[in-house]
Scaffold this motif. Structure first.
Motif, PDB file in Angstrom:
ATOM      1  N   THR A   1       0.840  -1.216   0.000  1.00  0.00           N
ATOM      2  CA  THR A   1       0.000   0.000   0.000  1.00  0.00           C
ATOM      3  C   THR A   1       0.872   1.263   0.000  1.00  0.00           C
ATOM      4  OG1 THR A   1      -0.288   0.256   2.390  1.00  0.00           O
ATOM      5  CG2 THR A   1      -1.849  -1.186   1.262  1.00  0.00           C
ATOM      6  N   LEU A   2       2.063   1.175   0.594  1.00  0.00           N
ATOM      7  CA  LEU A   2       2.935   2.364   0.530  1.00  0.00           C
ATOM      8  C   LEU A   2       3.441   2.600  -0.886  1.00  0.00           C
ATOM      9  CD1 LEU A   2       5.029   2.281   3.837  1.00  0.00           C
ATOM     10  CD2 LEU A   2       2.778   3.277   3.384  1.00  0.00           C
ATOM     11  N   SER A   3       3.362   1.592  -1.730  1.00  0.00           N
ATOM     12  CA  SER A   3       3.769   1.755  -3.126  1.00  0.00           C
ATOM     13  C   SER A   3       2.658   2.368  -3.974  1.00  0.00           C
ATOM     14  CB  SER A   3       4.178   0.406  -3.725  1.00  0.00           C
ATOM     15  OG  SER A   3       5.284  -0.086  -3.014  1.00  0.00           O
ATOM     16  N   VAL A   4       1.428   2.407  -3.433  1.00  0.00           N
ATOM     17  CA  VAL A   4       0.329   2.974  -4.222  1.00  0.00           C
ATOM     18  C   VAL A   4      -0.301   4.209  -3.578  1.00  0.00           C
ATOM     19  CG1 VAL A   4      -0.217   0.816  -5.417  1.00  0.00           C
ATOM     20  CG2 VAL A   4      -1.360   1.301  -3.260  1.00  0.00           C
ATOM     21  N   GLY A   5      -0.385   4.234  -2.268  1.00  0.00           N
ATOM     22  CA  GLY A   5      -1.006   5.376  -1.581  1.00  0.00           C
ATOM     23  C   GLY A   5      -1.578   4.959  -0.237  1.00  0.00           C
ATOM     24  N   GLY A   6      -2.646   4.124  -0.294  1.00  0.00           N
ATOM     25  CA  GLY A   6      -3.281   3.658   0.931  1.00  0.00           C
ATOM     26  C   GLY A   6      -4.334   4.631   1.415  1.00  0.00           C
TER      27      GLY A   6
ATOM     28  N   GLY B   1      -8.333   5.408   2.954  1.00  0.00           N
ATOM     29  CA  GLY B   1      -9.389   4.828   3.789  1.00  0.00           C
ATOM     30  C   GLY B   1     -10.206   5.933   4.426  1.00  0.00           C
ATOM     31  N   GLY B   2     -11.134   5.554   5.294  1.00  0.00           N
ATOM     32  CA  GLY B   2     -12.035   6.534   5.903  1.00  0.00           C
ATOM     33  C   GLY B   2     -11.305   7.590   6.714  1.00  0.00           C
ATOM     34  N   ALA B   3     -10.129   7.244   7.258  1.00  0.00           N
ATOM     35  CA  ALA B   3      -9.376   8.229   8.043  1.00  0.00           C
ATOM     36  C   ALA B   3      -8.575   9.176   7.159  1.00  0.00           C
ATOM     37  CB  ALA B   3      -8.445   7.519   9.022  1.00  0.00           C
ATOM     38  N   SER B   4      -8.607   8.962   5.838  1.00  0.00           N
ATOM     39  CA  SER B   4      -7.912   9.896   4.934  1.00  0.00           C
ATOM     40  C   SER B   4      -8.542  11.285   5.023  1.00  0.00           C
ATOM     41  CB  SER B   4      -7.963   9.382   3.492  1.00  0.00           C
ATOM     42  OG  SER B   4      -7.222   8.178   3.401  1.00  0.00           O
ATOM     43  N   SER B   5      -9.811  11.351   5.445  1.00  0.00           N
ATOM     44  CA  SER B   5     -10.469  12.653   5.612  1.00  0.00           C
ATOM     45  C   SER B   5      -9.779  13.479   6.700  1.00  0.00           C
ATOM     46  CB  SER B   5     -11.943  12.450   5.977  1.00  0.00           C
ATOM     47  OG  SER B   5     -12.038  11.682   7.174  1.00  0.00           O
ATOM     48  N   ARG B   6      -9.075  12.801   7.612  1.00  0.00           N
ATOM     49  CA  ARG B   6      -8.416  13.512   8.719  1.00  0.00           C
ATOM     50  C   ARG B   6      -6.893  13.475   8.639  1.00  0.00           C
ATOM     51  NH1 ARG B   6     -11.998  13.854  13.371  1.00  0.00           N
ATOM     52  NH2 ARG B   6     -10.146  14.286  14.612  1.00  0.00           N
ATOM     53  N   HIS B   7      -6.356  12.426   7.959  1.00  0.00           N
ATOM     54  CA  HIS B   7      -4.905  12.200   8.020  1.00  0.00           C
ATOM     55  C   HIS B   7      -4.237  11.951   6.668  1.00  0.00           C
ATOM     56  CE1 HIS B   7      -5.351  11.948  12.370  1.00  0.00           C
ATOM     57  NE2 HIS B   7      -6.341  11.103  12.179  1.00  0.00           N
ATOM     58  N   GLY B   8      -4.947  12.115   5.583  1.00  0.00           N
ATOM     59  CA  GLY B   8      -4.337  11.862   4.280  1.00  0.00           C
ATOM     60  C   GLY B   8      -4.229  10.370   3.987  1.00  0.00           C
ATOM     61  N   PHE B   9      -3.322  10.031   3.100  1.00  0.00           N
ATOM     62  CA  PHE B   9      -3.118   8.623   2.740  1.00  0.00           C
ATOM     63  C   PHE B   9      -2.153   7.969   3.733  1.00  0.00           C
ATOM     64  CE2 PHE B   9      -3.643  10.218  -1.862  1.00  0.00           C
ATOM     65  CZ  PHE B   9      -4.987   9.875  -1.903  1.00  0.00           C
ATOM     66  N   GLN B  10      -2.024   6.664   3.644  1.00  0.00           N
ATOM     67  CA  GLN B  10      -1.011   5.982   4.469  1.00  0.00           C
ATOM     68  C   GLN B  10       0.385   6.518   4.154  1.00  0.00           C
ATOM     69  OE1 GLN B  10      -2.078   1.875   3.577  1.00  0.00           O
ATOM     70  NE2 GLN B  10      -3.031   1.660   5.595  1.00  0.00           N
ATOM     71  N   VAL B  11       0.649   6.845   2.888  1.00  0.00           N
ATOM     72  CA  VAL B  11       1.975   7.363   2.522  1.00  0.00           C
ATOM     73  C   VAL B  11       2.263   8.732   3.140  1.00  0.00           C
ATOM     74  CG1 VAL B  11       2.305   6.101   0.354  1.00  0.00           C
ATOM     75  CG2 VAL B  11       1.042   8.256   0.346  1.00  0.00           C
ATOM     76  N   ASP B  12       1.227   9.395   3.626  1.00  0.00           N
ATOM     77  CA  ASP B  12       1.436  10.687   4.285  1.00  0.00           C
ATOM     78  C   ASP B  12       1.761  10.512   5.764  1.00  0.00           C
ATOM     79  OD1 ASP B  12       0.766  12.444   2.003  1.00  0.00           O
ATOM     80  OD2 ASP B  12      -1.179  11.468   2.169  1.00  0.00           O
ATOM     81  N   ASN B  13       1.838   9.277   6.213  1.00  0.00           N
ATOM     82  CA  ASN B  13       2.029   8.989   7.630  1.00  0.00           C
ATOM     83  C   ASN B  13       3.203   8.043   7.848  1.00  0.00           C
ATOM     84  OD1 ASN B  13      -0.453  10.270   9.100  1.00  0.00           O
ATOM     85  ND2 ASN B  13      -1.213   9.439   7.157  1.00  0.00           N
TER      86      ASN B  13
ATOM     87  N   ARG C   1       2.217  13.518  -1.020  1.00  0.00           N
ATOM     88  CA  ARG C   1       3.262  12.820  -1.772  1.00  0.00           C
ATOM     89  C   ARG C   1       3.144  13.101  -3.261  1.00  0.00           C
ATOM     90  NH1 ARG C   1       6.164  13.193   2.149  1.00  0.00           N
ATOM     91  NH2 ARG C   1       5.597  11.952   3.940  1.00  0.00           N
ATOM     92  N   PRO C   2       4.235  13.565  -3.870  1.00  0.00           N
ATOM     93  CA  PRO C   2       4.124  14.075  -5.246  1.00  0.00           C
ATOM     94  C   PRO C   2       3.704  13.034  -6.279  1.00  0.00           C
ATOM     95  CG  PRO C   2       6.438  13.998  -4.493  1.00  0.00           C
ATOM     96  CD  PRO C   2       5.578  13.737  -3.294  1.00  0.00           C
ATOM     97  N   LEU C   3       4.020  11.756  -6.051  1.00  0.00           N
ATOM     98  CA  LEU C   3       3.695  10.790  -7.102  1.00  0.00           C
ATOM     99  C   LEU C   3       2.379  10.044  -6.872  1.00  0.00           C
ATOM    100  CD1 LEU C   3       7.122   9.373  -8.309  1.00  0.00           C
ATOM    101  CD2 LEU C   3       5.878  11.439  -8.974  1.00  0.00           C
TER     102      LEU C   3
END
Ligand SMILES: Cc1cc2nc3c(=O)[nH]c(=O)nc-3n(C[C@H](O)[C@H](O)[C@H](O)COP(=O)(O)OP(=O)(O)OC[C@H]3O[C@@H](n4cnc5c(N)ncnc54)[C@H](O)[C@@H]3O)c2cc1C
Length: 480
Positions: A171-176, A178-190, A386-388
């Motif tokens: 998932t870090l290779s694609v973005g990741g 979920g419902g918490a992206s509304s508060r915290h972005g993607f998994q790659v942002d964390n 994340r730029p990509l």
């Protein structure tokens, strides 16, 4: 060409294990073959094993989508990160493609390596450390294992995917999202730090502070520049309970307006939504959750205040971990059925969500989804750093996903749905949308400059710098 060093054979383990590579015949030489005199270039000594048996190759040619089936010539089950470095260097020297395979939940062969080497990340799947700052994990660890261990320690990663049986590296290779992206972005942002093996077979540590250029392209980089071998995932204190609100609407605009209001004030810790089939046509469901501990129960009236009045409202509470893991068993059952799954995942700009979705739903039939869910939910662009990971240029971005299933399997239907995906993608791009590249959308090389926009230059330069021989993750098709 050097002769195979026969002494290596003794240490090489099973007869099916690869001990040499024959560049002329483009084939791997097993111990059994070498003992009968087949030559080749000796494969570096490994802590794990490189195998070519039929079962391993067949498994590596499969993924969740059940549409693309491209066999590699060998599978590496690494016993160490050094094994990955050795095989990437070896493959580069001989022009052989390499792809890391996490849990193979791609839908269009993205983790396959035709005639190359697939690296199975499941053999490197240890959680090394859990502290309030972060979790140090191997790339092969699943989010399920990480959430289970973290919540047992009163901690949690900020963002969960809906299904937790995905690998951290995948998932870090694609973005990741979920419902918490509304508060915290993607998994790659964390992510705090990564250890990667570049396309040149070099292990490098990178973070926002060190080797930042590499860090930024690897996260969401579709495996193009380096293989993630270890990550430090940010952890935060975990609440114990999820209070879940399912608000049903009969009009799309009521759902999207309710989502926009909730997104703006952050009343939900988790915000998603679905388009559902009802007896009278499409229905629209807002799914929100508020996390809390002990007696600090959210006030239901306060949580729903100011939202369009729903036709139906269901409110329930679940332990936090059970909530995050609620679809795991269902997905495992579906996976076992091996139905082709030509998924369509798009990110749409806020301004076009209603016309785009309405138009698409106007012609969508039950046979086009096979009963698979349709997701629709927003997140703020400002949190997607994340730029990509390409997303539309819009303050609010909506994920729109049709998670199609073809049951029973039928090639004609799959072909038709792939063409539908392509047509929907073209319409989305014309309206400022992007694909989330976990989809089954037939793409062409020429699509990628459009996909990345101004960041395409960064992607191209990073490819020539970190994977100059172009060996990594060929089936993403980003660089031809
Ligand atoms: C049932 C299901 C539910 C899903 N739910 C969500 C969701 O809620 N949110 C979401 O964002 N996505 C979701 N996905 C999509 C999923 O995040 C992606 O398909 C992801 O890539 C899968 O992880 P994986 O471990 O299976 O990766 P794989 O499919 O094995 O690999 C995907 C790509 O990443 C590369 N890769 C894998 N590991 C590494 C590594 N360590 N280093 C470098 N490259 C690597 C592969 O080569 C390939 O190109 C879902 C998929 C399924 C099937």
């Amino acid at each position: 060409m050097a002769d195979v060093d026969r002494r290596r054979f003794l240490a090489a383990g099973a007869a099916a294990a690869v001990v040499a590579f024959d560049p002329a015949g483009l084939g791997w030489v097993t111990r059994a073959q070498a003992e009968t005199g087949t030559g080749g270039v000796a494969v570096p000594g490994l802590d794990g094993e490189l195998v070519t048996d039929d079962a391993a190759l067949a498994e590596a040619a499969e993924d969740y989508g059940q549409i693309a089936h491209r066999r590699p010539r060998a599978v590496l089950r690494p016993g160490s990160v050094e094994d990955i470095e050795r095989i990437v260097r070896f493959a580069g020297a001989h022009g052989v493609a390499v792809a890391m395979r996490g849990q193979a939940h791609s839908t269009f062969g993205q983790a396959q390596a035709p005639a190359g080497v697939v690296i199975d990340s499941r053999t490197l799947a240890e959680i090394h450390e859990l502290t309030p700052r972060g979790a140090v994990v191997d790339a092969g660890v699943t989010w399920l294992d990480l959430f289970r261990a973290a919540t047992a320690a009163g901690l949690t990663p900020s963002v969960a995917t809906d299904y937790l049986g995905l690998s951290v590296g995948g998932t870090l290779s694609v973005g990741g999202v979920g419902g918490a992206s509304s508060r915290h972005g993607f998994q790659v942002d964390n992510v705090l730090e990564l250890d990667v093996v570049t396309g040149e077979g070099k292990r490098v540590r990178c973070s926002p502070q060190v080797n930042r250029d590499l860090f930024e392209v690897v996260l969401g980089g579709l495996g193009q520049y380096a293989i993630i071998v270890r990550a430090i995932i940010r952890l935060v204190p975990a609440e114990t309970t999820a209070r879940v609100y399912r608000l049903g609407y009969s009009r799309l605009t009521d759902l999207t307006n309710a989502q926009r209001i909730a997104l703006a004030d952050g009343r939900f810790d988790y915000l998603e939504g679905q388009v559902v089939q009802t007896d009278s046509g499409w229905g629209y469901l807002l799914e929100g959750a508020v996390y809390y501990s002990g007696a600090d129960v959210p006030d239901d009236a306060e949580i729903q205040r100011g939202l369009p009045a729903p036709d139906t409202a269901e409110i329930s509470a679940l332990p936090y971990f059970d909530w995050l893991n609620r679809i795991y068993d269902l997905v495992e059952q579906l996976k076992a059925l091996k139905f082709p799954s030509p998924w369509l995942n798009l990110f749409l700009p806020d301004a076009v969500v209603e016309p785009f979705v309405d138009d698409l739903l106007a012609t969508l039939t039950p046979a086009d989804t096979g009963g698979g869910p349709i997701l629709l939910y927003p997140m703020p662009r400002s949190l997607l750093t994340r730029p990509l990971v390409a997303v539309p240029d819009s303050a609010v971005v909506f994920l729109f996903a049709i998670l199609r299933m073809v049951a029973p399997p039928d090639e004609t239907t799959v072909s038709r749905l792939l063409a539908d995906n392509r047509a929907a993608y073209d319409r989305a791009v014309a309206m400022g949308g992007k694909q989330y590249p976990i989809s089954a959308i037939p793409t062409r090389f020429a699509d990628w400059p459009t996909h990345y926009g101004a960041e395409y230059r960064r992607a191209r330069l990073a490819k020539s710098r970190f994977d100059p021989r172009g060996v990594l993750a060929p089936e993403q098709g980003v660089f031809g």
